[in-house]
Every structure is written in C-alpha cells, then in structure tokens.
Design an enzyme around this catalytic site. Sequence first.
Site, mmCIF file in Angstrom:
data_model
loop_
_atom_site.group_PDB
_atom_site.id
_atom_site.type_symbol
_atom_site.label_atom_id
_atom_site.label_comp_id
_atom_site.label_asym_id
_atom_site.label_seq_id
_atom_site.Cartn_x
_atom_site.Cartn_y
_atom_site.Cartn_z
ATOM 1 N N SER A 201 0.847 -1.195 0.000
ATOM 2 C CA SER A 201 0.000 0.000 0.000
ATOM 3 C C SER A 201 0.880 1.242 0.000
ATOM 4 C CB SER A 201 -0.884 -0.006 1.257
ATOM 5 O OG SER A 201 -1.587 1.213 1.400
ATOM 6 N N TYR B 100 -2.975 -0.940 10.103
ATOM 7 C CA TYR B 100 -2.846 -1.233 8.679
ATOM 8 C C TYR B 100 -1.499 -0.742 8.152
ATOM 9 C CZ TYR B 100 -4.108 -1.432 3.705
ATOM 10 O OH TYR B 100 -4.145 -1.704 2.355
#
Length: 223
Positions: free
Chosen positions: A122, A136
């Site tokens: 990401s 995350y």
Amino acid sequence: MAIRFAAEGYAVALSARSEGGINDLAARIRADGGDAAAFPLDVIDRDGVVKSSREIADWRNGIAVLCNNAGLNTSHRRWDDIDFAEWDAIIGTNLTGAMNVIAATLPIMRAAGGGVMIHTSSWAGRFHAPLGGVPYGASKHALTSLSASLNAMEGVNGIRSTALCPGDVATPLLLRRPGYDPAAAARAIQPADMADLALAVARMNPHVAIHEIVLAPVQSDHR
C-alpha cells in the site's frame, strides 16, 4: 488479477476463505476459455497454507507467479481508539498471513529454479498515511520489508519479489474507510490497473528485480 492473468494464458489457482466466490470466479474464467481452479484456504492457517501450496504445485507443475493479496483493515484507525483484537487480526492477516504464504511457496520456487512474488502492499506501506490507520500502516510497512528481504536473500535462487504500493484503489476495502466518498471511486486506481501492473511485473526480464512500485491517483484538487 486472476481474470487478467488467465486471459494471457496463465493457469490460475484461486485461494481465499470464501469458497463460493473463488468457485464462481474459476467457473467464469473457464467459461471464457481460461484455465483456473479454486483452492480454499485461510492465510492464517499455516498448515493449511502449506497443504494448499503443494496441491497447487501438483495441479500445474509448480508455482511461477505468486500474487499475495490477502488483507483487511478496521474503522478504528487512530491511537485514541485502538482495538487490540483488531490489531491482532490485521497483523495476523496482512503480515503473518503473507509470511505463511511466502514460506510455503519458497521451496516450490527454489526447486523450479525461480519465480516471481508480487505482494499487494500500500501507499501506507511506503509512507505514513493517517487515513490508512495505525495497524494497517504498520502491517503494510512490514510487508514491504518482507518483499525487500526476498530480493536480498532469494535472488540467488532465481526468485524475485515486488511490493505494489498503491494509493486509493476502488475496492470494497476502500469503500469501508470512514468518511470515504463513494463518488471518488471513479477517480481512484482501478482493479484492472493493478492487474495490468502485476502482469507487467510477472513478464519482466528474469534478470531484473522490481523491488517496489509506488503509484497513486492523479491529484486533481488544487484547492
């Protein structure tokens, strides 16, 4: 990614917890003339991942490309509302689950003399991203590091690894982000964009390792 790779002639092994979903997708790929089969698994089940990896390798004589995609997030993304059970689940899936898949696939690729591992990290795995959330972001930074370690240690075995680090991608995970405007999904990176990118990585000269790719939607708001 599964549809794109199948369209280019790859035999695609589909793995996920949702057996119905991957069975339906495998049937769709086969109906379009592709080669696909479903191998249900949960990436946090280490023994199950090893078993499934061997079954996949036996199915079409090895694993040439691994697309490591399992991931989850939570709506509790700030230090002042950390949910420890959710932290454990996110780290368990996004990091330990990815490690389980890598560890199970490495012996298969080593025996074959090489392979490509593509991990969906990401933007939050490359830069601090408050909207991504604390757990995350931590899990994706660690996943990007895992990918780099593979290039450092497994290149001698012909194994190359790439961390894809996209900004907003129009998936259900993004749509569950607190405060996200669904209308913005059209301006986000599309799943087909990620599929094209993964395919390009898989087709790269085997003497070239693409360590990571960072991409984001074009910033069109000039306020």
